[in-house]
Motif scaffolding. Structure first.
Motif, mmCIF file in Angstrom:
data_model
loop_
_atom_site.group_PDB
_atom_site.id
_atom_site.type_symbol
_atom_site.label_atom_id
_atom_site.label_comp_id
_atom_site.label_asym_id
_atom_site.label_seq_id
_atom_site.Cartn_x
_atom_site.Cartn_y
_atom_site.Cartn_z
ATOM 1 N N ALA A 1 -17.964 -21.191 25.505
ATOM 2 C CA ALA A 1 -18.169 -20.058 24.597
ATOM 3 C C ALA A 1 -19.512 -19.407 24.888
ATOM 4 N N GLN A 2 -19.556 -18.105 24.739
ATOM 5 C CA GLN A 2 -20.787 -17.340 24.939
ATOM 6 C C GLN A 2 -21.006 -16.451 23.724
ATOM 7 N N VAL A 3 -22.200 -16.508 23.166
ATOM 8 C CA VAL A 3 -22.534 -15.734 21.966
ATOM 9 C C VAL A 3 -23.319 -14.486 22.371
ATOM 10 N N TYR A 4 -22.879 -13.333 21.857
ATOM 11 C CA TYR A 4 -23.561 -12.065 22.103
ATOM 12 C C TYR A 4 -23.928 -11.430 20.766
ATOM 13 N N GLY A 5 -25.037 -10.722 20.762
ATOM 14 C CA GLY A 5 -25.421 -9.949 19.587
ATOM 15 C C GLY A 5 -24.676 -8.628 19.552
ATOM 16 N N ILE A 6 -24.314 -8.196 18.364
ATOM 17 C CA ILE A 6 -23.638 -6.906 18.187
ATOM 18 C C ILE A 6 -24.702 -5.848 17.888
ATOM 19 N N SER A 7 -24.727 -4.804 18.679
ATOM 20 C CA SER A 7 -25.757 -3.781 18.562
ATOM 21 C C SER A 7 -25.667 -3.050 17.225
ATOM 22 N N LYS A 8 -26.832 -2.691 16.697
ATOM 23 C CA LYS A 8 -26.879 -1.937 15.442
ATOM 24 C C LYS A 8 -26.508 -0.473 15.645
ATOM 25 N N GLN B 1 -17.967 -2.118 8.490
ATOM 26 C CA GLN B 1 -17.098 -2.205 7.318
ATOM 27 C C GLN B 1 -15.826 -2.963 7.638
ATOM 28 N N PHE B 2 -15.304 -2.765 8.859
ATOM 29 C CA PHE B 2 -14.117 -3.514 9.291
ATOM 30 C C PHE B 2 -14.416 -5.012 9.346
ATOM 31 N N PHE B 3 -15.598 -5.374 9.847
ATOM 32 C CA PHE B 3 -15.977 -6.785 9.900
ATOM 33 C C PHE B 3 -16.084 -7.377 8.491
ATOM 34 N N THR C 1 -27.580 -15.345 8.786
ATOM 35 C CA THR C 1 -28.244 -15.299 7.488
ATOM 36 C C THR C 1 -29.241 -14.150 7.382
ATOM 37 N N ASP C 2 -29.736 -13.657 8.506
ATOM 38 C CA ASP C 2 -30.684 -12.538 8.473
ATOM 39 C C ASP C 2 -29.987 -11.181 8.493
ATOM 40 N N GLY C 3 -28.648 -11.159 8.388
ATOM 41 C CA GLY C 3 -27.905 -9.911 8.326
ATOM 42 C C GLY C 3 -27.464 -9.358 9.655
ATOM 43 N N THR C 4 -27.786 -10.003 10.768
ATOM 44 C CA THR C 4 -27.361 -9.537 12.082
ATOM 45 C C THR C 4 -25.948 -10.031 12.383
ATOM 46 N N TYR C 5 -25.205 -9.224 13.130
ATOM 47 C CA TYR C 5 -23.826 -9.558 13.489
ATOM 48 C C TYR C 5 -23.796 -10.085 14.921
ATOM 49 N N GLN C 6 -22.969 -11.112 15.133
ATOM 50 C CA GLN C 6 -22.824 -11.701 16.447
ATOM 51 C C GLN C 6 -21.359 -12.021 16.695
ATOM 52 N N VAL C 7 -21.012 -12.197 17.948
ATOM 53 C CA VAL C 7 -19.647 -12.556 18.319
ATOM 54 C C VAL C 7 -19.701 -13.679 19.345
ATOM 55 N N SER C 8 -18.869 -14.676 19.130
ATOM 56 C CA SER C 8 -18.750 -15.794 20.055
ATOM 57 C C SER C 8 -17.420 -15.670 20.791
ATOM 58 N N ILE C 9 -17.480 -15.497 22.102
ATOM 59 C CA ILE C 9 -16.280 -15.327 22.922
ATOM 60 C C ILE C 9 -15.977 -16.654 23.608
ATOM 61 N N CYS C 10 -14.835 -17.214 23.302
ATOM 62 C CA CYS C 10 -14.395 -18.469 23.927
ATOM 63 C C CYS C 10 -13.491 -18.136 25.115
ATOM 64 N N TYR C 11 -13.771 -18.737 26.246
ATOM 65 C CA TYR C 11 -13.017 -18.424 27.458
ATOM 66 C C TYR C 11 -12.874 -19.683 28.316
ATOM 67 N N ILE D 1 -36.672 -14.351 3.000
ATOM 68 C CA ILE D 1 -36.489 -15.805 3.164
ATOM 69 C C ILE D 1 -35.400 -16.098 4.187
ATOM 70 N N GLN D 2 -34.303 -15.353 4.106
ATOM 71 C CA GLN D 2 -33.199 -15.564 5.044
ATOM 72 C C GLN D 2 -33.618 -15.239 6.474
ATOM 73 N N LYS D 3 -34.400 -14.167 6.647
ATOM 74 C CA LYS D 3 -34.866 -13.811 7.990
ATOM 75 C C LYS D 3 -35.796 -14.877 8.554
ATOM 76 N N LEU D 4 -36.628 -15.456 7.707
ATOM 77 C CA LEU D 4 -37.542 -16.495 8.172
ATOM 78 C C LEU D 4 -36.775 -17.746 8.584
ATOM 79 N N HIS D 5 -35.784 -18.128 7.791
ATOM 80 C CA HIS D 5 -34.962 -19.280 8.158
ATOM 81 C C HIS D 5 -34.211 -19.024 9.462
ATOM 82 N N ALA D 6 -33.703 -17.800 9.638
ATOM 83 C CA ALA D 6 -32.995 -17.463 10.876
ATOM 84 C C ALA D 6 -33.939 -17.506 12.071
ATOM 85 N N LYS D 7 -35.169 -17.052 11.881
ATOM 86 C CA LYS D 7 -36.151 -17.090 12.970
ATOM 87 C C LYS D 7 -36.437 -18.529 13.391
#
Length: 455
Positions: free
Chosen positions: A10-17, A25-27, A202-212, A294-300
């Motif tokens: 699996a590879q995790v990528y960040g979803i661009s803002k 909204q779909f997510f 937890t910091d509000g960023t979206y990510q996707v994990s692609i399993c291949y 607090i959530q951003k600090l924990h995510a960091k």
């Protein structure tokens, strides 16, 4: 000698803002719908257990799982979400219920249930049993959904896979537009995408994990030696690691990891934020702003820890062929008041998992010796066991040969030597377990295909 091997990864990528609001909204809609379906399955399970009069123990009644098609009739807004994500939510519940059903002890209650019973708030029931599936709360951070990739077949109108990555654009089922990703590492050219999991951190960023799955050439020297009971190559390098609360680990060459302790570094800032949030009205705007900090600090802290462990494990695997650790009970250590914070800070359990899959990909394996092996009490020079060694004794003094050595370094050397002794047997057993798991997966796949044909 190298041979082609197919592996899942699996590879995790960040979803661009920079993506449109419609995509996010779909997510969010899929997060809520999959959570709703899971909770409906839990509710149906609880109702059937109540009707059967189940309290605890082994007399579990037969349970019928709800179907997504029936749930869509009762809740029409589920049709707007990805159907494969909803189906996977039901499968997740089935897996959780199966795990509970296969437990050895189904009569033990959680501590929270026992406290409620003692205070008179809620009597003991099957809802408080350990391991039973529980409701997924939005406040607990259940923001994810998993969708499967479907490939075109002969006579099918589907022309392209439902999940595909074209450059930095990811295409997902039931989503009209592609999702722009932050690509830091490309997938292999022959990658066969299996599924994709979209989640919100937890910091509000979206990510996707692609399993291949993909095929690569694996070194088979160690596996052939284990299968044919042949001696190892002379150039095989071993490294023993002894867990250390202070330094993360001490290896068999006397080096210490010197873990940066990211949580300890941010502890004062976290304490100020938590103290500040206590003065604010709950669910107010200022309360929510403080909570996001607090959530951003924990995510960091989490990302710092993960990055450090990835780099350290990659470095060790590239330098050594076999790494040996002690199979210590991390759950018991984590529950100790004086040791738990350090353990949760350094993530030694995650570090072992990283070493395991990276060594397996290399053709070797991570060797875990028995936790009852007296690695600290045994002299690494003469082999004499010192039974009266205390935890406070940080220097090992051998009563037989007079060797004076650091306690953790002595244990790491003993762990390495024990790993050398059992490596071939351990690798052979690991290969047999992997083959059995592969056979079970193929059998389960055949059963699913037969059910689809008969349905």
């Amino acid at each position: 000698m190298k041979a082609p091997i197919t592996m899942n990864q699996a590879q995790v990528y960040g979803i661009s803002k920079q993506n449109s609001k419609e995509i996010f909204q779909f997510f969010q809609k899929n997060f809520g719908c999959t959570r709703k379906v899971y909770n409906l399955c839990v509710d149906s399970c609880y109702k059937q257990l109540e009707q059967a009069g189940y309290t605890n123990g082994d007399d579990l009644p037969e349970f019928s799982f709800p179907k997504v098609s029936a749930l869509k009739k009762d809740y029409p807004y589920l049709k707007e979400a990805d159907g494969l994500g909803l189906a996977n939510s039901v499968l997740d519940f089935q897996k959780a219920y199966k795990t509970f059903r296969n437990q050895k002890d189904r009569s033990a209650y959680r501590k929270s249930a026992l406290r409620r019973d003692r205070s008179g708030k809620e009597p003991l029931s099957f809802r408080g049993l350990k391991g039973i599936p529980r409701f997924h709360a939005k406040s607990a951070g259940y923001f994810s959904y998993r969708t499967a990739c479907q490939y075109p077949k002969e006579g099918n109108a589907l022309k392209r896979p439902t999940i595909r990555l074209e450059g930095s654009i990811l295409y997902l089922p039931k989503l009209k537009h592609g999702v722009k990703l932050i690509i830091h590492r490309k997938l292999p050219e022959d990658a066969h995408i299996l599924n994709a999991t979209v989640f919100m951190d937890t910091d509000g960023t979206y990510q996707v994990s692609i399993c291949y799955s993909y095929t690569f050439l694996m070194e088979m020297d160690y596996r052939e030696a284990a299968a044919q009971e042949q001696p190892l190559p002379k150039e095989t390098s071993f490294l023993g690691l002894d867990y250390s609360q202070k330094d993360f680990y001490v290896d068999s060459e006397g080096r210490k990891a010197n873990y940066p302790k990211y949580y300890r570094r941010s502890e004062q800032k976290l304490a100020r934020l938590q103290k500040s949030i206590c003065r604010k009205e709950k669910d107010g705007k200022n309360y929510q702003k403080n909570m996001r900090k607090i959530q951003k600090l924990h995510a960091k802290i989490k990302h710092q820890r993960h990055d450090y462990l990835q780099k350290l494990s990659t470095e060790l695997v590239s330098r050594y062929d076999v790494i040996v650790v002690e199979d210590i009970n991390l759950r018991a250590i984590g529950g100790c008041l004086s040791l738990g914070k350090n353990l949760h800070d350094n993530g030694f359990g995650l570090f072992r998992e990283m070493l395991a899959y990276k060594l397996w990909k290399k053709g070797s394996c991570l060797v875990r010796i028995d936790r009852m092996y007296p690695s600290s009490k045994t002299c690494s020079v003469c082999g004499v066991v010192k039974p009266d060694l205390k935890l406070s004794d940080r220097i090992y003094i051998c009563p037989e040969c007079g060797c004076v050595i650091d306690r953790d370094y002595n244990a790491a050397v003993n762990i390495r030597e024990e790993g050398k002794r059992i490596f071939l047997t351990y690798l052979k057993e690991a290969m047999e377990k992997a083959e059995e798991a592969k056979i079970r997966q193929e059998a389960a796949k055949e059963r699913r295909q037969k059910k689809k044909k008969t349905a």
